[in-house]
Design a protein around this motif. Structure first.
Motif, PDB file in Angstrom:
ATOM      1  N   LEU A   1      11.138   8.980  -5.154  1.00 20.09           N
ATOM      2  CA  LEU A   1      11.342   7.603  -4.722  1.00 20.09           C
ATOM      3  C   LEU A   1      10.398   7.322  -3.565  1.00 20.09           C
ATOM      4  CD1 LEU A   1      15.252   7.686  -4.597  1.00 20.09           C
ATOM      5  CD2 LEU A   1      13.829   6.990  -6.519  1.00 20.09           C
ATOM      6  N   VAL A   2       9.686   6.218  -3.621  1.00 23.96           N
ATOM      7  CA  VAL A   2       8.754   5.863  -2.563  1.00 23.96           C
ATOM      8  C   VAL A   2       8.986   4.403  -2.183  1.00 23.96           C
ATOM      9  CG1 VAL A   2       6.356   5.665  -1.874  1.00 23.96           C
ATOM     10  CG2 VAL A   2       7.053   7.517  -3.414  1.00 23.96           C
ATOM     11  N   GLU A   3       9.400   4.190  -0.936  1.00 23.55           N
ATOM     12  CA  GLU A   3       9.674   2.833  -0.466  1.00 23.55           C
ATOM     13  C   GLU A   3       8.420   2.194   0.130  1.00 23.55           C
ATOM     14  OE1 GLU A   3      13.313   5.376   0.854  1.00 23.55           O
ATOM     15  OE2 GLU A   3      11.123   5.548   0.750  1.00 23.55           O
ATOM     16  N   SER A   4       8.424   0.892   0.113  1.00 24.30           N
ATOM     17  CA  SER A   4       7.389   0.128   0.791  1.00 24.30           C
ATOM     18  C   SER A   4       7.948  -1.261   1.092  1.00 24.30           C
ATOM     19  CB  SER A   4       6.124   0.018  -0.058  1.00 24.30           C
ATOM     20  OG  SER A   4       6.402  -0.643  -1.289  1.00 24.30           O
ATOM     21  N   GLY A   5       7.232  -1.983   1.931  1.00 18.87           N
ATOM     22  CA  GLY A   5       7.623  -3.357   2.195  1.00 18.87           C
ATOM     23  C   GLY A   5       8.255  -3.610   3.542  1.00 18.87           C
ATOM     24  N   GLY A   6       8.469  -2.565   4.315  1.00 16.85           N
ATOM     25  CA  GLY A   6       9.040  -2.771   5.638  1.00 16.85           C
ATOM     26  C   GLY A   6       8.004  -3.333   6.602  1.00 16.85           C
TER      27      GLY A   6
END
Length: 127
Positions: A4-9
């Motif tokens: 899982l790789v988050e982005s957008g913060g």
């Protein structure tokens, strides 16, 4: 292996909006729950929103209800969390997380059965 790789913060002004993305890989079925926790400094993980991939029923914490939307882009293996009317107390590191369907009870109140976490993305809301 599930990843899982988050982005957008980032930095957002109060009453503004943001959309977090979680790029997923490695899933071989839809027998899992997936969603978002956040952790503010000195505090425990707090469940914000989740969704069962077996029936796509969403759940929202009271703190996020009516100003958040969780959605799934099946074609691109992405899970989104959109939040509106952001407040300073929304400042935290936001994590995408998944747990097996057999443990997923329709909500993310506690991360007891989370098996895979993303690395997190910082959201800072300026007041």
């Amino acid at each position: 292996e599930v990843q899982l790789v988050e982005s957008g913060g980032g930095l957002v002004q109060a009453v503004g909006s943001l959309r977090l993305s979680c790029a997923t890989s490695g899933f071989t079925s839809t027998d899992y729950g997936i969603g978002w926790f956040r952790q503010a400094p000195g505090k425990r993980h707090e469940g914000i929103s989740s969704i069962s991939r077996s029936d796509d029923v969403p759940w929202y914490a009271d703190s996020a209800k009516e100003r958040s939307t969780i959605s799934v882009d099946n074609a691109n293996n992405l899970v989104y969390l959109e939040m509106n009317n952001l407040k300073h107390k929304d400042t935290a590191v936001y994590y995408c997380a998944t747990e097996p369907q057999k443990y997923y009870n329709g909500s993310y109140h506690k991360p007891n059965y989370v098996e895979v976490w993303g690395q997190g993305t910082q959201v800072t809301v300026s007041s």
